[in-house]
Design an enzyme around this catalytic site. Structure first.
Site, PDB file in Angstrom:
ATOM      1  N   ILE A   1      15.063  -3.104   2.715  1.00 24.04           N
ATOM      2  CA  ILE A   1      15.792  -3.114   1.441  1.00 24.04           C
ATOM      3  C   ILE A   1      17.255  -3.472   1.708  1.00 24.04           C
ATOM      4  O   ILE A   1      17.919  -4.077   0.880  1.00 24.04           O
ATOM      5  CB  ILE A   1      15.707  -1.725   0.757  1.00 24.04           C
TER       6      ILE A   1
ATOM      7  N   CYS B   1      19.676   3.402  10.266  1.00 17.83           N
ATOM      8  CA  CYS B   1      20.102   2.096   9.766  1.00 17.83           C
ATOM      9  C   CYS B   1      19.446   0.890  10.438  1.00 17.83           C
ATOM     10  O   CYS B   1      20.155   0.067  11.016  1.00 17.83           O
ATOM     11  CB  CYS B   1      21.611   1.945   9.880  1.00 17.83           C
TER      12      CYS B   1
HETATM   13  C1  LIG Z   1      11.552   1.640   0.563  1.00 18.53           C
HETATM   14  C2  LIG Z   1      12.145   2.681   1.471  1.00 18.53           C
HETATM   15  C3  LIG Z   1      13.520   2.906   1.467  1.00 18.53           C
HETATM   16  C4  LIG Z   1      14.098   3.853   2.314  1.00 18.53           C
HETATM   17  N1  LIG Z   1      15.452   4.069   2.280  1.00 18.53           N
HETATM   18  C5  LIG Z   1      16.018   5.015   3.090  1.00 18.53           C
HETATM   19  C6  LIG Z   1      17.426   5.293   3.044  1.00 18.53           C
HETATM   20  O1  LIG Z   1      18.175   4.729   2.251  1.00 18.53           O
HETATM   21  N2  LIG Z   1      17.918   6.230   3.905  1.00 18.53           N
HETATM   22  C7  LIG Z   1      17.121   6.928   4.779  1.00 18.53           C
HETATM   23  O2  LIG Z   1      17.605   7.776   5.524  1.00 18.53           O
HETATM   24  N3  LIG Z   1      15.781   6.701   4.811  1.00 18.53           N
HETATM   25  C8  LIG Z   1      15.214   5.773   4.002  1.00 18.53           C
HETATM   26  N4  LIG Z   1      13.833   5.559   4.041  1.00 18.53           N
HETATM   27  C9  LIG Z   1      13.005   6.325   5.001  1.00 18.53           C
HETATM   28  C10 LIG Z   1      12.323   7.520   4.339  1.00 18.53           C
HETATM   29  O3  LIG Z   1      13.273   8.426   3.815  1.00 18.53           O
HETATM   30  C11 LIG Z   1      11.391   8.238   5.332  1.00 18.53           C
HETATM   31  O4  LIG Z   1      12.158   8.693   6.432  1.00 18.53           O
HETATM   32  C12 LIG Z   1      10.281   7.367   5.867  1.00 18.53           C
HETATM   33  O5  LIG Z   1       9.834   6.487   4.871  1.00 18.53           O
HETATM   34  C13 LIG Z   1       9.093   8.169   6.409  1.00 18.53           C
HETATM   35  O6  LIG Z   1       8.472   8.967   5.409  1.00 18.53           O
HETATM   36  P1  LIG Z   1       7.195   8.486   4.533  1.00 18.53           P
HETATM   37  O7  LIG Z   1       6.173   7.971   5.491  1.00 18.53           O
HETATM   38  O8  LIG Z   1       6.773   9.695   3.779  1.00 18.53           O
HETATM   39  O9  LIG Z   1       7.689   7.403   3.646  1.00 18.53           O
HETATM   40  C14 LIG Z   1      13.259   4.602   3.195  1.00 18.53           C
HETATM   41  C15 LIG Z   1      11.877   4.382   3.181  1.00 18.53           C
HETATM   42  C16 LIG Z   1      11.306   3.441   2.340  1.00 18.53           C
HETATM   43  C17 LIG Z   1       9.811   3.235   2.359  1.00 18.53           C
END
Ligand SMILES: Cc1cc2nc3c(=O)[nH]c(=O)nc-3n(C[C@H](O)[C@H](O)[C@H](O)COP(=O)(O)O)c2cc1C
Ligand SMILES: Cc1cc2nc3c(=O)[nH]c(=O)nc-3n(C[C@H](O)[C@H](O)[C@H](O)COP(=O)(O)OP(=O)(O)OC[C@H]3O[C@@H](n4cnc5c(N)ncnc54)[C@H](O)[C@@H]3O)c2cc1C
Ligand code: FES
Lengths: 274, 317
Positions: B75, B134
């Site tokens: 993103i 990041c």
């Molecule tokens: C579309 C998307 C955007 C994300 N944006 C951020 C973000 O801005 N900051 C951050 O620390 N993690 C971000 N993440 C990571 C999630 O917070 C999380 O750590 C990661 O997706 C693993 O969890 P999940 O498998 O339940 O999605 C993002 C994940 C996705 C899929």
């Protein structure tokens, strides 16, 4: 700006009532929702996010324009087999459970008196324009719309009998010449737009289909100063503006807007395509 | 004992939570859209989309693609920026009766500190979740998340300007996850969140091009759960009692309990919310029932309760 219907999106469960194959990989899935939903207020171009009981595979729902909405519990989509998700949906059987979010996004503007809407559909871009044609023919009259419909072969041109029944004029094109003009649908469209200009007739373009077609329609609209709305597709994870995955490049203050929440219908002037 | 005897309220360091579930950063935007589909007051908390001092417009498209039991995203940390967040997004969040976690990042030391300091002007923020992963920003971002010494300095600098507790979100792309956790703990972090997405890629064989515009993106969803669990377990074992917020592919109550057993004190759910806006509410119910069935009366009772498998006698040749 495209016409906005207000926020009526609901998250709900539905069962497949009927799966109607239309040949060449096309199918219509009719759903019955288990609760009241906002689908009856759908504006053509608005869409549904649809997902079957697929466990941890095929994680995200798939986007489909709402094809028909009979009442607040019944609606359908028209799909085409493309990859794994649409393959599963094409094989859905009556009774199968689906989770759905609909209606989402911003749809097409309704017809206005004195302006003929030229609806340009390519392949599976048909559903929102089929609905628009039906609505306009009923509300304003069959002459308020004309349909330009293109596909690879005659098997891609679906439901022509509906347009006939509504008295809506169609201009057909196939790449192999098996039905209508041979070549792209933009060919008859260009002649029609020129003719309108000569006659001083007010027209506007509403298009949905493959990106190549949309680019051509956009250029045509901009070159001739004809108001043009494009229904775009972008890869989507959520469909309601939270993942920020479906960015559409636009002119203006910010470089991107979102296909799912600002669109999928955008003004051609706004879209930043080279 | 019936399931209503299971009390889901818990704590994360000094922070009280009505349930152990926080909506994961980047998967819940700033919460507003979800209010149409789900009852936000049933969540333990929300972690916002990552905030930077200035707004960011994000990466070119395509930004996402689906993979086996997961998805890649790039993103580009698009966000409204510190000032707009404080004036337009925070007031809504603070009224939802849940724990407000603000995820933030900078592009260098100065902007990290500026952001932490700026967020301290906001009312009603419970946790600053510092994203040092990041993967989607080009400039130097990688070092913050992978070199313990750099992470230590960065964390210390932000902790010094913040009254709000700082939780550091660790990158699974770090070689030594325990070393990273230790470094930020010693720098004054209240806890750690793990894991962020894992760098990956996907290729379209028909066009012979990468499926997302930036070639590499962050993998999330069930596909990463085993790796996330392993990392939570390693950090929990090395730093007993240090608050860990676990995440990565949680999509049902069983997944949630696995993370608690591995040593997480609270949990985040991200990707699952896209397909199902009410996912966290469902998972919360599932966890409540499961805790009851397995014999725990609170989530904290289950934390770190992983048992060791009986060992076979060693063979000697
Ligand atoms: C579309 C998307 C955007 C994300 N944006 C951020 C973000 O801005 N900051 C951050 O620390 N993690 C971000 N993440 C990571 C999630 O917070 C999380 O750590 C990661 O997706 C693993 O969890 P999940 O498998 O339940 O999605 C993002 C994940 C996705 C899929
Ligand atoms: C607003 C909108 C309306 C749509 N309306 C219709 C419709 O009425 N009928 C119809 O047949 N198709 C429609 N599509 C396209 C449809 O969503 C894709 O064909 C479908 O997602 C492909 O999924 P798949 O699993 O078969 O393909 P795969 O290639 O296996 O899918 C992989 C991933 O890419 C995404 N993806 C692939 N192609 C597209 C695409 N063209 N647009 C968006 N995402 C894509 C999928 O959602 C999935 O996440 C629409 C798309 C959008 C965005
Ligand atoms: S699909 Fe998630 S923001 Fe548009």
């Amino acid at each position: 700006m495209a016409y906005e219907a207000g926020v009526s999106a609901t998250a709900f469960t539905a069962h497949v009532e009927r799966n109607r194959p239309l040949g060449a990989g096309y199918f219509v899935l009719e759903f019955a929702a288990t609760c009241e939903t906002g689908v009856a207020d759908v504006v053509p171009g608005q869409f549904a996010m649809v997902r079957g009981d697929w466990g941890r595979d095929l994680l995200n729902p798939r986007a489909f324009s709402v094809f028909e909405a009979a009442d607040s519990r019944h609606f359908s989509i028209l799909g085409k087999v493309f990859g794994r998700g649409t393959k599963r949906l094409a094989a859905a059987v009556p009774g199968e459970k689906m989770t759905i979010l609909a209606p989402l996004g911003v749809g097409f503007r309704p017809a206005r008196a004195g302006v003929t809407q030229l609806l340009v559909a390519g392949g599976v871009g048909l559903p929102p324009l089929h609905l628009q044609a039906k609505r306009n023919a009923a509300a304003v009259g069959p002459n308020a719309v004309e349909v330009f419909y293109g596909g690879r072969t005659r098997d891609d041109l679906l439901l022509l009998e509906d347009f006939e029944a509504w008295g809506v004029k169609t201009h057909l094109a196939t790449e192999d010449g098996s039905l209508g003009t041979r070549g792209y649908v933009t060919k008859p469209l260009v002649s029609r737009v020129r003719e309108a200009a000569q006659r001083g007739e007010s027209v506007e373009l509403l298009a949905c289909g493959p990106t190549g077609m949309l680019q051509a329609v956009r250029k045509l609209g901009l070159d001739h100063g004809v108001p043009t709305q494009l229904c775009l597709e972008e890869h989507m994870a959520c469909g309601f503006g939270v993942c920020l995955g479906c960015a559409v490049p636009v002119y203006g203050e910010k470089p991107y807007r979102y296909c799912c929440s600002d669109g999928p219908v955008f003004d051609a002037q706004e879209v930043r395509w080279s | 004992m019936n399931t209503s005897a299971v009390d889901l309220a818990t704590t994360f360091g000094p922070v009280g939570l009505s349930t152990p579930f926080i909506a994961a950063s980047g998967c819940f935007a700033y919460g507003e859209q979800f209010a149409a589909f789900t009852d936000l007051s049933l969540l333990g908390g929300i972690s916002t989309k990552g905030i930077s001092p200035l707004p960011r417009y994000g990466n070119p498209v395509p930004r996402i693609c689906e993979t086996a039991s997961g998805m890649l995203n790039s993103i580009g940390l698009e966000n409204v920026g510190l000032e707009v967040f404080l004036s337009e997004k925070l007031p809504f969040l603070r009224e939802q009766g849940l724990s407000v976690w603000v995820n933030f990042f900078g592009t260098d030391f100065e902007t990290y500190i500026e952001c932490a300091r700026g967020l301290n002007r906001g009312q009603g923020i419970d946790v600053l979740e510092m994203n040092i992963s990041c993967p989607n920003i080009k400039k130097g971002g990688i070092e913050f998340g992978t070199v313990p010494e750099v992470a230590h300095r960065l964390t210390k600098a932000c902790v010094e300007v913040s009254e709000i507790p700082i939780v550091v979100k660790l990158s699974p792309n770090a070689g030594d996850i325990v070393g990273m956790a230790q470094a930020v703990k010693e720098a004054g972090a209240m806890g750690v969140s793990l894991i962020n997405t894992i760098t990956g890629m996907a290729i379209d064989v028909h066009t012979q091009m990468p499926r997302i515009a930036t070639t590499y993106g962050g993998l999330s969803g069930p596909a990463i759960k085993p790796i996330a669990l392993r990392m939570v377990h390693q950090v929990a074992r090395a730093l007993p009692g240090f608050p860990i917020c676990g995440m990565g592919g949680i999509s049902n109550g069983e997944d949630a309990l696995e993370f608690l057993l591995a040593g997480a004190h609270c949990l985040q759910v991200g990707t699952a919310c896209f397909a199902e806006p009410g996912a966290i509410v469902r998972i919360t119910d599932e966890l409540r029932n499961l805790l009851h069935r397995v014999g725990f009366s609170t989530p904290s009772e289950a934390v770190g309760k992983l048992k060791t498998r009986p060992q076979e006698p060693a063979w000697s040749a």
